[in-house]
Design a protein around this motif. Structure first.
Motif, PDB file in Angstrom:
ATOM      1  N   GLU A  23      37.231  33.209  50.080  1.00  0.00           N
ATOM      2  CA  GLU A  23      38.396  34.024  49.747  1.00  0.00           C
ATOM      3  C   GLU A  23      39.576  33.161  49.316  1.00  0.00           C
ATOM      4  OE1 GLU A  23      37.523  37.692  52.827  1.00  0.00           O
ATOM      5  OE2 GLU A  23      39.033  36.187  53.367  1.00  0.00           O
TER       6      GLU A  23
ATOM      7  N   HIS B  16      31.256  40.259  52.932  1.00  0.00           N
ATOM      8  CA  HIS B  16      31.769  41.453  52.255  1.00  0.00           C
ATOM      9  C   HIS B  16      30.604  42.325  51.834  1.00  0.00           C
ATOM     10  CE1 HIS B  16      36.016  40.243  51.777  1.00  0.00           C
ATOM     11  NE2 HIS B  16      35.510  39.015  51.782  1.00  0.00           N
TER      12      HIS B  16
ATOM     13  N   CYS C  69      32.073  34.751  45.166  1.00  0.00           N
ATOM     14  CA  CYS C  69      30.960  35.302  45.946  1.00  0.00           C
ATOM     15  C   CYS C  69      29.636  34.669  45.515  1.00  0.00           C
ATOM     16  CB  CYS C  69      30.911  36.816  45.783  1.00  0.00           C
ATOM     17  SG  CYS C  69      32.461  37.617  46.294  1.00  0.00           S
TER      18      CYS C  69
END
Length: 184
Positions: free
Chosen positions: A79, A68, A86
């Protein structure tokens, strides 16, 4: 009598060297753990005991991470249905050494920021820090929250522990997708 003295000498020397926990030896799988116990394997860590410390090499698998571009920076994120986890590589020097009483370097290598799945960017105050402990032959970690802006300026030279206990906050595990980590 002499063979008992020799045997006693051999046994005492076999067990007089540094004793390493099974948790800090060999290669282990690193998994993030959801509230329902589901594990997401994200990589492996190889421990190398030497003297009083154990050095390690942490390798992240690419498969569980999606790429991302968030807040003008690339991130690798696991995800989830409502939140993304993250990875935030620790930006400053650490030794990558641990002991049974100090797992801080490994904690620094497991920093994350969470974001809502529908949010565009990231908020630096959504930092995730796993407080690690040895439990038998594995390492477990519980989530602490922190403001990642704390890391925006480099620590003083030689300061390998800039994240102090006063900036790590208790987290409600039920409010997070991946409130734990396990290394086994």
């Amino acid at each position: 009598m002499r063979k008992y003295v020799i045997l006693s000498f051999v046994i005492s020397h076999l067990f007089s060297g540094p004793v390493f926990s099974d948790a800090l030896s060999g290669t282990k799988v690193v998994s993030l753990v959801a509230g329902d116990g589901t594990k997401v394997a994200i990589g492996s860590v190889e421990f190398q005991p030497s003297g009083d410390v154990t050095s390690y090499r942490l390798t992240f698998d690419q498969a569980p991470f999606a790429h991302h571009f968030l807040s003008m920076r690339p991130f690798k994120c696991v995800e989830g249905p409502q939140k993304y986890w993250c990875l935030v590589p620790y930006p400053y020097e650490i030794r990558r050494e641990v002991t049974e009483g100090d797992l801080t370097d490994l904690e620094y290598d497991l920093l994350f920021i969470w974001k809502g799945a529908a949010e565009y960017g990231i908020n630096m105050w959504n930092g995730v820090y796993y407080d690690l402990v040895i439990e038998g032959d594995r390492i477990t970690g519980s989530l602490r929250e922190l403001d990642m802006d704390t890391l925006s300026a480099p620590p003083a030279p030689g300061n390998f522990r800039p994240l102090s206990a006063d900036i790590l906050h208790e987290a409600d595990p039920d409010s997070h997708w991946l409130p734990g980590v396990v290394i086994e």
